[in-house]
Structure formats: structure tokens, C-alpha cells
Write an enzyme that holds these catalytic residues in place. Structure first.
Site, PDB file in Angstrom:
ATOM      1  N   GLU A 239      35.910 -34.061 -12.211  1.00  0.00           N
ATOM      2  CA  GLU A 239      34.929 -34.984 -11.619  1.00  0.00           C
ATOM      3  C   GLU A 239      33.569 -34.520 -12.138  1.00  0.00           C
ATOM      4  O   GLU A 239      33.085 -33.468 -11.741  1.00  0.00           O
ATOM      5  CB  GLU A 239      34.939 -34.925 -10.082  1.00  0.00           C
ATOM      6  N   CYS A 273      25.610 -36.840  -8.061  1.00  0.00           N
ATOM      7  CA  CYS A 273      26.186 -37.324  -9.319  1.00  0.00           C
ATOM      8  C   CYS A 273      26.062 -38.834  -9.437  1.00  0.00           C
ATOM      9  O   CYS A 273      26.071 -39.383 -10.529  1.00  0.00           O
ATOM     10  CB  CYS A 273      27.645 -36.896  -9.428  1.00  0.00           C
TER      11      CYS A 273
HETATM   12  P1  NAD Z   1      28.338 -26.788 -13.016  1.00  0.00           P
HETATM   13  O1  NAD Z   1      29.169 -27.543 -13.954  1.00  0.00           O
HETATM   14  O2  NAD Z   1      27.236 -25.967 -13.564  1.00  0.00           O
HETATM   15  O3  NAD Z   1      29.231 -25.789 -12.141  1.00  0.00           O
HETATM   16  C1  NAD Z   1      30.347 -26.247 -11.404  1.00  0.00           C
HETATM   17  C2  NAD Z   1      31.267 -25.060 -11.098  1.00  0.00           C
HETATM   18  O4  NAD Z   1      31.849 -24.577 -12.300  1.00  0.00           O
HETATM   19  C3  NAD Z   1      30.555 -23.872 -10.472  1.00  0.00           C
HETATM   20  O5  NAD Z   1      31.418 -23.304  -9.523  1.00  0.00           O
HETATM   21  C4  NAD Z   1      30.369 -22.925 -11.638  1.00  0.00           C
HETATM   22  O6  NAD Z   1      30.260 -21.590 -11.279  1.00  0.00           O
HETATM   23  C5  NAD Z   1      31.648 -23.166 -12.397  1.00  0.00           C
HETATM   24  N1  NAD Z   1      31.578 -22.813 -13.821  1.00  0.00           N
HETATM   25  C6  NAD Z   1      30.496 -22.783 -14.620  1.00  0.00           C
HETATM   26  N2  NAD Z   1      30.873 -22.478 -15.889  1.00  0.00           N
HETATM   27  C7  NAD Z   1      32.218 -22.321 -15.869  1.00  0.00           C
HETATM   28  C8  NAD Z   1      33.198 -22.033 -16.849  1.00  0.00           C
HETATM   29  N3  NAD Z   1      32.870 -21.842 -18.113  1.00  0.00           N
HETATM   30  N4  NAD Z   1      34.489 -21.972 -16.482  1.00  0.00           N
HETATM   31  C9  NAD Z   1      34.851 -22.196 -15.211  1.00  0.00           C
HETATM   32  N5  NAD Z   1      33.956 -22.480 -14.235  1.00  0.00           N
HETATM   33  C10 NAD Z   1      32.669 -22.544 -14.560  1.00  0.00           C
HETATM   34  O7  NAD Z   1      27.793 -27.862 -11.944  1.00  0.00           O
HETATM   35  P2  NAD Z   1      26.622 -27.709 -10.900  1.00  0.00           P
HETATM   36  O8  NAD Z   1      25.351 -27.526 -11.643  1.00  0.00           O
HETATM   37  O9  NAD Z   1      27.005 -26.727  -9.861  1.00  0.00           O
HETATM   38  O10 NAD Z   1      26.646 -29.144 -10.197  1.00  0.00           O
HETATM   39  C11 NAD Z   1      25.951 -30.255 -10.690  1.00  0.00           C
HETATM   40  C12 NAD Z   1      26.843 -31.087 -11.572  1.00  0.00           C
HETATM   41  O11 NAD Z   1      27.994 -31.509 -10.853  1.00  0.00           O
HETATM   42  C13 NAD Z   1      26.185 -32.367 -12.045  1.00  0.00           C
HETATM   43  O12 NAD Z   1      26.513 -32.580 -13.383  1.00  0.00           O
HETATM   44  C14 NAD Z   1      26.797 -33.426 -11.154  1.00  0.00           C
HETATM   45  O13 NAD Z   1      26.759 -34.721 -11.704  1.00  0.00           O
HETATM   46  C15 NAD Z   1      28.179 -32.918 -11.018  1.00  0.00           C
HETATM   47  N6  NAD Z   1      28.834 -33.488  -9.851  1.00  0.00           N
HETATM   48  C16 NAD Z   1      29.881 -34.346 -10.042  1.00  0.00           C
HETATM   49  C17 NAD Z   1      30.470 -34.948  -8.947  1.00  0.00           C
HETATM   50  C18 NAD Z   1      31.629 -35.895  -9.087  1.00  0.00           C
HETATM   51  O14 NAD Z   1      32.384 -36.032  -8.124  1.00  0.00           O
HETATM   52  N7  NAD Z   1      31.801 -36.573 -10.191  1.00  0.00           N
HETATM   53  C19 NAD Z   1      30.008 -34.668  -7.665  1.00  0.00           C
HETATM   54  C20 NAD Z   1      28.955 -33.765  -7.528  1.00  0.00           C
HETATM   55  C21 NAD Z   1      28.378 -33.171  -8.616  1.00  0.00           C
HETATM   56  C1  SIN Z   2      27.964 -36.674  -5.221  1.00  0.00           C
HETATM   57  O1  SIN Z   2      29.170 -36.414  -5.107  1.00  0.00           O
HETATM   58  O2  SIN Z   2      27.165 -35.983  -5.896  1.00  0.00           O
HETATM   59  C2  SIN Z   2      27.430 -37.884  -4.527  1.00  0.00           C
HETATM   60  C3  SIN Z   2      28.413 -38.660  -3.791  1.00  0.00           C
HETATM   61  C4  SIN Z   2      27.648 -39.828  -3.255  1.00  0.00           C
HETATM   62  O3  SIN Z   2      26.844 -39.639  -2.354  1.00  0.00           O
HETATM   63  O4  SIN Z   2      27.813 -40.924  -3.808  1.00  0.00           O
END
Ligand code: NAD
Ligand code: SIN
Length: 482
Positions: A239, A273
Site C-alpha cells: 500500500e 496518502c
Molecule cells: P516509508 O516508506 O519511509 O516507511 C514505511 C515503513 O517501512 C517504516 O516502518 C520504515 O521503517 C520501513 N522501511 C524503510 N525502509 C525499509 C526497507 N528498506 N526495508 C524494509 N522496511 C523499510 O513511509 P513513511 O515515510 O513512514 O510513510 C509515508 C508514506 O506512506 C507516504 O508515501 C504515504 O503515501 C504512504 N502511505 C500509504 C498508505 C496507503 O495505504 N496506500 C497509507 C499511509 C501512508
Molecule cells: C492514509 O491512509 O494516509 C489516509 C487514509 C484516508 O484518510 O483516506
């Protein structure tokens, strides 16, 4: 003592030092150590050992324990919401909504599993859904409670055990959540917690896990996908982020539309996101709405969570600086500042709006903060084309009272989570949640999470052999020689 949790025992990590700071004040909230490789292996071994008896626990009992968790979270709403606000900077009203979503997730997951992965048996056949085994769950920082929970709850319900690696930016919320799982009576080893950065994440993926359930950025999701190359037996649910368009067409109520735009782009300081990143204005239909947005934005309250503002800080100062650097980049490639995002100390920045007149090469990266790009197009068809002109495909929205444009939007927009005359952010947990392109790998979560938490076993069932006659295949000559 807390720290990492392996087989029901809290222990200190033996890996790198970690600290989490309050983004509004810089105060240290949590200090400790991540796991080392040995602890990663131990957590996976504990989960692996606990999983068979968890799966063999009757489904009704697994549901009861999950419902206990919902009640335990309910009883601790205020403490958990404050922990989320302290660590992420979110206003308390928003953290309280996050905790409510965590509570609601239990009933929603139970009902979704019944709909999508219920076992079934007839006289001669059966369908059974079996767990995968040990699931590694990776959480992002923006919803440190709700989003990991969105994988953990359906995975536990299906009979899997969990090794959870939360964001290194939100260890305190993860620890409190695990304490609530333990208080709810989950047996030791069924859920384990490992703190740490990317290196701990990589070690966990290299260990003997059967599934990797990831919510985070495209950059990390793609790296995990590469790391798992050659291991098709490991399920991977990704995701990831988006570069979400919001098209504004002719609308009857300017005020309603203006607030939908503001909530889409700036809620959670743009750290969702599903936040709108690209506002696409159709001809002159949307001028008044856009002008109203620009009037309102400077009045939005920005502050620490206790003040119950509209927006808090970003997760840390580095994230705030990254958004401001991106703003500079947009201005360098031809963007014009309608409203400049500005640093307001620590991790605070104010909302920014950059118009992109005649910019040929779309800036197709996710900007995870309160910065909105604005594009003008000649007509609705061009708006759809521009909206779809992205590698991502998570959320997309339309503000329009024109029914035929609404239908066209639903037919042609390429995104997993779409909205009409609603904000792009604030997705429903009772629907699937996932994106296409760089936003996901066709393993949507929320109400479809049951699909990736179990595998179906088709069963053909005969009566006892003494009740059957041999069925001798046609053409079998009974040993006659020719
Ligand atoms: P991130 O990708 O930096 O980190 C996510 C997780 O992965 C953390 O636990 C991190 O420690 C871990 N991680 C980092 N590098 C790794 C590696 N090489 N191998 C394994 N694990 C690793 O994300 P973030 O900055 O914490 O969150 C923001 C991002 O998440 C944004 O891009 C946002 O759009 C996305 N997001 C997506 C959704 C969705 O449901 N589609 C929901 C919320 C946030
Ligand atoms: C998110 O997962 O970052 C947002 C979910 C939402 O509020 O639509």
C-alpha cells in the site's frame, strides 16, 4: 520495562540507538534501541512457534480476543490518542478519530472475513481458508495506530501470527498498542514487536516469513519488491503513495467546494496518502472556488495538538525542509507561488499553493506535506487526461455538479480510491483501499485485506472407501496380453 516484544517478553533492543521527538517542541518522547539481527530471528521464531496453535484456536475464540482488544482500546482512547498526537503532532480531534478507526476495524474485519473468506462445506466438497503463517507488518508514521492495525487485525483473524516493525518515527505509539494487545489476552508470540530502521526491516524480510504487509512510500515498497525477487512463495501486499489529482469543474456551492479542496490537500498537514496534490481547474468554471480557497488558507489555525488546530506540524523538521525544497524545485521549473509555504519553527510549515502555468513536464513525485500544485486545462477531457498522467494511481477526486462529467470521470479515471463531491482523504474502511501503478500491487487492504491474509484450499470429499465401488478408467484392459 518496554522496548521490543518477543514471545510475550519485553526486552531492550541490542541494535542501533533510536529516539523519537515531539515534532512540535523537539522534546525527546522515547529513547531506546532497535533490534539486532539475532533478535529479528528470535521474533520470527517465536511467531512461527505460536502460529499453529493460534490457527487451531477456534475462530470464535480468535474473534473474542480481537473484540477484547477493541474494548481495551476503547477504555484507553484518551491515552492512545494523546500518544499519537505527541508523536505525530496531529491535533487531538484527529488522533481520536484514528483511535475510533482502530476500534471499528475489529467489527469491520470480522464482517469482511465472513463475506470474502468464509469456509464452506457441502457433502462432496469443501472450501477452507488457511493462514499463511508469519506475517511481517510494516507501518508508516502518518497513521501509526490505524494503518498497521489494518493489516494486523485481518491477519490475526485469519490465524496468522505477526512480527510488527513500526516506523522508527513512532515507536511510542507502537509500544502502547502492543501493551493493549497483551492486555486484551493475546497469547505470547502471536504478536511481536521490533523497533528499528530500514536495516531491521531488511533483516525481517530476509527471515522466514510467509507474508510481508507493507504500508509506506513507493521508494521503500519497490525496494522490498526487489528484495523478495525469487521468493514467489512470500505474499507481498504493498500500500504505497500517490500523486493524487482533484479536478474542479462547475459547482453550485462555492463554499462547499472550497472546503472539500482544503480538507483534501491540507488535512493532517498534507500527510495522508490520499491527500490531493494536483488541483486541476477546468477552464473558467472553477475560478471563484479557487479564489475562495486562497482567501481561507491564511486563516487556518496551525499549532500544537493541545490547541486543537486544523493542522499540526509535519513529522519532523527534515520532512518540513523536504517540502520546502520541493517548493523551490517547482518554482525553478516554471511554477508560480500563489501562496508560499513557509517554515514556522520546528516541524511546522504553512500551506503552500503553486500554480503551474504551461509547465510541460509534470512533477510526478509524491509531495508528502501541505503543498498543492494547480493546473489549468481547457476542457473536461483534458482534465481527465492530465489527472491520469501519473505513474501513481491511488486517490482521485472530482468536484462537479455535471452528471455526465461525473459518469465520464468514473469510467476513465485510473485510481483505486475515487470521490465525487467529497474530499479525496478520509477513505472508508468498509470498502477496499488500494491503488494501481506505483501506488500498489493489486493487493488492496481495508475490506479486501481478508483476501491476502489467507489462501483458499479446495477440497473434494468422497465417502468412506468401503461405501464405494472401484471406478475403473475406460481403456484399462485388466492386464490382458496382446
Ligand atoms: P516509508 O516508506 O519511509 O516507511 C514505511 C515503513 O517501512 C517504516 O516502518 C520504515 O521503517 C520501513 N522501511 C524503510 N525502509 C525499509 C526497507 N528498506 N526495508 C524494509 N522496511 C523499510 O513511509 P513513511 O515515510 O513512514 O510513510 C509515508 C508514506 O506512506 C507516504 O508515501 C504515504 O503515501 C504512504 N502511505 C500509504 C498508505 C496507503 O495505504 N496506500 C497509507 C499511509 C501512508
Ligand atoms: C492514509 O491512509 O494516509 C489516509 C487514509 C484516508 O484518510 O483516506
Amino acid at each position: 520495562m518496554t522496548g521490543i516484544l518477543i514471545n510475550g517478553e519485553w526486552q531492550a533492543g541490542r541494535g542501533s540507538e533510536l529516539r523519537s521527538l515531539n515534532p512540535a517542541t523537539g522534546e525527546v518522547l522515547w529513547a531506546g534501541y532497535g533490534a539486532d539481527e539475532q533478535q529479528v530471528r528470535e521474533a520470527v521464531a517465536a511467531a512461527s512457534q505460536a502460529q499453529p496453535s493460534w490457527y487451531l484456536t477456534p475462530l470464535a475464540e480468535r474473534k473474542r480476543l480481537l473484540e477484547n482488544f477493541a474494548e481495551t482500546v476503547q477504555d484507553n482512547t484518551s491515552e492512545l490518542a494523546k500518544a499519537i498526537s505527541n508523536e505525530t503532532g496531529k491535533p487531538l480531534w484527529e488522533s481520536t478519530q484514528e483511535v475510533t478507526a482502530m476500534i471499528n476495524k475489529i467489527a469491520i474485519s470480522i464482517s469482511a472475513q465472513q463475506q470474502r473468506a468464509a469456509d464452506h462445506s457441502e457433502v462432496q466438497w469443501g472450501l477452507q481458508h488457511r493462514p499463511l503463517g508469519v506475517m511481517a507488518v510494516f507501518g508508516p508514521y502518518n497513521f501509526p495506530g490505524h494503518l498497521p492495525n489494518g493489516h494486523i487485525v485481518p491477519a490475526l483473524l485469519a490465524g496468522n501470527s505477526i512480527v510488527f516493525k513500526p516506523s522508527e518515527k513512532t515507536p511510542a505509539v507502537a509500544e502502547l498498542t502492543l501493551q493493549l494487545w497483551r492486555a486484551a489476552g493475546l497469547p505470547p508470540g502471536v504478536i511481536n514487536l521490533l523497533h528499528g530502521d530500514a536495516s531491521v526491516g531488511r533483516a525481517l524480510i530476509n527471515a522466514a516469513v510467509q507474508g510481508v504487509l507493507f504500508t509506506g512510500s513507493y521508494r521503500v515498497g519497490a525496494e522490498i519488491h526487489r528484495q523478495l525477487a525469487g521468493r514467489p512463495e512470500v505474499l507481498l501486499a504493498l500500500e504505497m503513495g500517490g500523486n493524487n489529482p482533484l479536478i474542479v469543474d462547475r459547482v453550485g456551492n462555492i463554499e462547499v467546494a472550497a472546503w472539500h479542496i482544503i480538507r483534501s490537500a491540507f488535512i493532517s498537514s498534507g500527510q495522508r496518502c490520499t491527500c490531493a496534490r494536483r488541483l486541476i481547474l477546468v477552464a473558467n468554471n472553477a475560478n471563484s472556488v479557487f479564489e475562495r480557497v486562497i482567501q481561507i488558507l491564511p486563516q487556518l489555525q496551525i499549532g500544537a495538538w493541545q490547541e486543537e488546530p486544523f493542522m499540526g506540524p509535519l513529522i519532523d523538521e527534515q520532512a518540513a525542509m523536504k517540502v520546502l525544497d520541493t517548493q523551490k524545485k517547482l518554482l525553478q521549473i516554471g511554477g508560480r507561488a500563489k501562496l508560499l509555504a513557509r517554515h514556522r519553527g520546528n516541524a511546522f510549515i504553512s500551506p503552500g499553493v503553486i500554480t503551474m502555468p504551461g509547465v510541460k513536464n509534470l512533477y510526478d513525485e509524491e509531495i508528502f506535506g501541505p503543498l498543492l500544485q494547480v493546473y489549468r486545462v481547457a476542457d473536461f477531457d483534458e482534465a481527465i487526461t492530465l489527472a491520469n498522467d501519473t505513474r501513481f494511481g491511488l486517490a482521485a477526486g472530482l468536484l462537479s455538479d455535471n452528471i455526465s462529467h461525473q459518469e465520464k470521470f468514473l469510467q476513465h479515471i485510473r485510481a483505486g480510491v475515487v470521490s465525487i463531491n467529497q474530499p479525496t482523504a478520509g477513505a472508508s474502511s468498509t470498502l477496499p483501499f488500494g491503488g494501481v501503478g506505483h501506488s500498489g500491487n493489486y493487493r488492496p487492504s481495508a475490506s479486501y485485506a481478508a483476501d491476502y491474509c489467507a489462501w483458499p484450499q479446495a477440497q473434494t470429499l468422497g465417502t468412506a472407501t468401503h461405501e464405494q465401488q472401484p471406478v475403473i478408467p475406460q481403456g484399462f484392459m485388466g492386464g490382458a496380453n496382446h
